[in-house]
Design an enzyme around this catalytic site. Structure first.
Site, PDB file in Angstrom:
ATOM      1  N   SER A  10       0.849  -1.196   0.000  1.00  0.00           N
ATOM      2  CA  SER A  10       0.000   0.000   0.000  1.00  0.00           C
ATOM      3  C   SER A  10       0.881   1.241   0.000  1.00  0.00           C
ATOM      4  CB  SER A  10      -0.876   0.036   1.256  1.00  0.00           C
ATOM      5  OG  SER A  10      -1.391   1.350   1.426  1.00  0.00           O
ATOM      6  N   HIS A  35      -1.137  -1.092  -4.295  1.00  0.00           N
ATOM      7  CA  HIS A  35      -2.433  -0.850  -3.624  1.00  0.00           C
ATOM      8  C   HIS A  35      -2.553   0.629  -3.274  1.00  0.00           C
ATOM      9  CE1 HIS A  35      -5.938  -2.260  -1.250  1.00  0.00           C
ATOM     10  NE2 HIS A  35      -5.581  -1.365  -0.363  1.00  0.00           N
ATOM     11  N   ASP A  37      -4.641   3.315  -1.286  1.00  0.00           N
ATOM     12  CA  ASP A  37      -5.654   3.524  -0.243  1.00  0.00           C
ATOM     13  C   ASP A  37      -6.204   4.933  -0.354  1.00  0.00           C
ATOM     14  OD1 ASP A  37      -3.957   1.295   1.881  1.00  0.00           O
ATOM     15  OD2 ASP A  37      -6.049   1.143   1.270  1.00  0.00           O
ATOM     16  N   MET A  39      -8.715   7.792   0.510  1.00  0.00           N
ATOM     17  CA  MET A  39      -9.554   8.185   1.644  1.00  0.00           C
ATOM     18  C   MET A  39     -10.040   9.623   1.466  1.00  0.00           C
ATOM     19  SD  MET A  39      -7.204   6.650   4.702  1.00  0.00           S
ATOM     20  CE  MET A  39      -6.418   5.047   4.509  1.00  0.00           C
ATOM     21  N   HIS A  77      -8.350   0.923  -3.717  1.00  0.00           N
ATOM     22  CA  HIS A  77      -9.276   0.651  -2.604  1.00  0.00           C
ATOM     23  C   HIS A  77      -9.926   1.972  -2.233  1.00  0.00           C
ATOM     24  CE1 HIS A  77      -9.486  -0.317   2.020  1.00  0.00           C
ATOM     25  NE2 HIS A  77     -10.682  -0.136   1.487  1.00  0.00           N
ATOM     26  N   MET A  79     -12.042   4.210  -0.090  1.00  0.00           N
ATOM     27  CA  MET A  79     -12.670   4.424   1.205  1.00  0.00           C
ATOM     28  C   MET A  79     -13.322   5.811   1.119  1.00  0.00           C
ATOM     29  SD  MET A  79      -9.614   2.850   3.528  1.00  0.00           S
ATOM     30  CE  MET A  79      -8.394   2.914   2.205  1.00  0.00           C
ATOM     31  N   MET A 148     -11.116  -6.184   5.468  1.00  0.00           N
ATOM     32  CA  MET A 148     -10.329  -5.285   6.307  1.00  0.00           C
ATOM     33  C   MET A 148     -10.036  -5.976   7.633  1.00  0.00           C
ATOM     34  SD  MET A 148      -9.777  -2.666   4.507  1.00  0.00           S
ATOM     35  CE  MET A 148      -8.999  -1.670   5.768  1.00  0.00           C
ATOM     36  N   ASP A 186      -6.425  -6.725   4.156  1.00  0.00           N
ATOM     37  CA  ASP A 186      -5.791  -5.403   4.244  1.00  0.00           C
ATOM     38  C   ASP A 186      -5.777  -4.906   5.688  1.00  0.00           C
ATOM     39  OD1 ASP A 186      -6.580  -2.258   2.495  1.00  0.00           O
ATOM     40  OD2 ASP A 186      -5.181  -2.704   4.111  1.00  0.00           O
TER      41      ASP A 186
END
Ligand code: DX5
Ligand code: ZN
Length: 229
Positions: A10, A35, A37, A39, A77, A79, A148, A186
């Site tokens: 990540s 990866h 992430d 957010m 991913h 979020m 998760m 993850d």
């Protein structure tokens, strides 16, 4: 998708002053996917990066191959909530896989359809307290299920042990549906617990701080792969 184990560092824990080099270094060190992430400081209490970072790294990942001479996939991913607008932007920016949290989308099946319509592989992500029920309706549509093993928002957290039972349940659901769906995990993945997570049924592993927190990426990724043998 091939049946080998996937290591997906990540970039949340990477050195952002040299992100391109970090991506090249982890792939040369033996990783498979990158990866992202993402957010939004709305769905989770943190803000990271947008499609522009994906766009700037795509020329690098496009020219890389894994140790098995496979393409290096950008594994996004999300979020975020709402899901669809950013999913579309990341698809346009070069994402290969886009996964989102079903509780972040008002119309989960439509979000799945829209991601696939843009040529990306699609996954659903389940937080520790998020039930798996929606899989009864849409598992056949998925390429990936992401569990998760920490609460989303930050790297460097500890693995939640009860995730192992959830991973086992998801593996049973994937087996029952008969499709080849990646089971990614993850959060808090380290060389000393990755085997246990694989034994529970995972075949793809996100690791941020365990990899980027080390001096020698090859050493830690080799340690992970040795544990998975
Ligand atoms: C949480 C993030 C982290 C990250 C992995 O929202 O998704 O789980 O990817 O971080 P580490 O490997 O440091 O737990
Ligand atoms: Zn993630």
């Amino acid at each position: 998708m091939s049946e080998k184990y996937i290591i997906a560092p990540s970039i949340l824990s990477a050195d952002f002053t040299q992100l391109g080099a970090e991506v090249q270094n982890v792939i040369q060190a033996g990783a498979d996917w990158i990866h992202f992430d993402v957010m939004d400081n709305h769905y989770v209490p943190n803000l990271t990066f947008g499609p522009m970072i994906c766009e700037s790294l795509k020329p690098i990942t496009k020219n890389l191959r894994t140790a098995d001479n496979e393409p290096v996939l950008i594994d996004v991913h999300l979020m975020v909530s709402p899901v669809d607008p950013l999913a579309e932007s990341f698809a346009k920016a070069g994402a290969d896989l886009i996964s989102f949290h079903p509780d972040a989308s008002v119309h989960v099946h439509r979000s799945i359809q829209s991601i696939k319509a843009q040529g990306c592989k699609v996954g659903l992500v389940f937080n520790p307290a998020q039930p798996l029920d929606v899989l009864n309706e849409v598992i056949e549509e998925l390429d990936l299920i992401l569990i998760m093993s920490v609460n989303p928002g930050f790297g460097g957290q500890s693995f939640i042990p009860s995730s192992l039972q959830k991973i086992e349940r998801v593996r049973r659901l994937i087996h029952a549906c008969g499709k080849s769906i990646r089971l990614e995990v993850d959060g808090g993945i380290k060389p000393n617990n990755i085997r246990q997570v694989a034994d529970a049924g995972a075949d793809a592993f996100v690791a941020g701080s365990a990899i980027f927190g080390q001096q020698d990426y090859t050493k830690v990724i080799t340690e992970m792969r040795t544990s998975l043998k």
